[in-house]
Design an enzyme around this catalytic site. Structure first.
Site, PDB file in Angstrom:
ATOM      1  CE1 TYR A   1       4.488  -5.563   6.386  1.00  0.00           C
ATOM      2  CE2 TYR A   1       3.303  -6.883   8.000  1.00  0.00           C
ATOM      3  CZ  TYR A   1       3.363  -5.787   7.170  1.00  0.00           C
ATOM      4  OH  TYR A   1       2.307  -4.900   7.118  1.00  0.00           O
TER       5      TYR A   1
ATOM      6  CE  LYS B   1       4.158  -2.445   8.673  1.00  0.00           C
ATOM      7  NZ  LYS B   1       3.991  -1.034   8.251  1.00  0.00           N
TER       8      LYS B   1
ATOM      9  CB  SER C   1       0.966  -4.459  10.867  1.00  0.00           C
ATOM     10  OG  SER C   1       0.414  -5.757  10.764  1.00  0.00           O
TER      11      SER C   1
END
Length: 232
Positions: free
Chosen positions: A137, A141, A124
């Site tokens: 999160y 990533k 991402s």
């Protein structure tokens, strides 16, 4: 930002259309059933990839695999000061640990056969850009990007390439819903030089390129699919 079910489904179907023998792995049997109804050549496997033992048992007898897309992911948003151990562990188990484990299983088979292979981890733009309420999160990533590079270093001598794709907001059904507020969308979109979010096909096509022989000299790359967001 990740592809969710729609993106995973689109990737599996695109690979099948290209002639690949596809094995689709997810934890929801209903999703697998509907996928096979749409493309009967796809082999479904139902397992929670966060469960190390169950994953090992499910994948150990899968036939030779030359191409792997690691696209399992989950997101749970909390302000930094409210992150809990359970939330932290859940995201790392799925977004990082599962990718490492599945890649280990597949790469061992590639190495034993002496065959070339390609692995794509779906990351991402959040790996490189801090986003409010995305502390864990974003961190998963970023970890996945570094895992990609270490895998490329260690597996490259065995002619196994490893890369990642790093999308911006992707216009799946969930993406359209989550970014339907014009003010919220403008804040993000104004930082994208092309002036629009990604479509599922944009990410799928990047994955297909990295899996294919057309990217034979591409290894250890984190490929932005973001319209220039990270470049600016």
């Amino acid at each position: 930002f990740y592809l969710n079910l729609a993106g995973k489904r689109a990737t599996a179907l695109a690979l099948a259309r290209c002639g690949a023998k596809v094995v689709a792995v997810t934890r929801t049997q209903a999703d697998l059933n509907s996928l096979v109804e749409e493309c009967a050549s796809i082999t479904p496997l139902c397992v929670d990839l966060a469960d190390w033992g169950a994953t090992e048992a499910t994948l150990q007898d899968v036939g030779p695999i030359d191409l792997l897309v690691n696209n399992a992911a989950c997101a749970s948003l909390q302000p930094f000061l409210e992150v809990t151990p359970d939330q932290f562990d859940q995201l790392f188990s799925v977004n990082v640990k599962a990718a490492l484990h599945v890649a280990q299983i597949v790469a061992r088979g590639m190495k034993a056969r002496g065959s070339k292979g390609s692995i794509v981890n779906v990351s991402s733009q959040a790996s490189q850009c801090a986003l409010r309420d995305h502390a864990v999160y974003c961190t998963t990533k970023a970890a996945l990007d570094m895992l990609t590079k270490v895998m490329a270093l260690e597996l490259g001598p065995h002619q196994i390439r490893v890369n990642s794709v790093n999308p911006t907001v992707v216009m799946t059904e969930m993406g359209r819903l989550g970014w339907s507020n014009p003010e919220k969308a403008h804040t993000m979109m104004s930082r994208i030089p092309l002036g629009h979010f990604a479509e599922v096909e944009d990410v799928v096509n990047s994955i297909l390129f990295l899996l294919s022989e057309k990217s034979n000299m591409t290894n250890g790359v984190c490929l932005p699919v973001d319209g220039g967001f990270l470049a600016c």
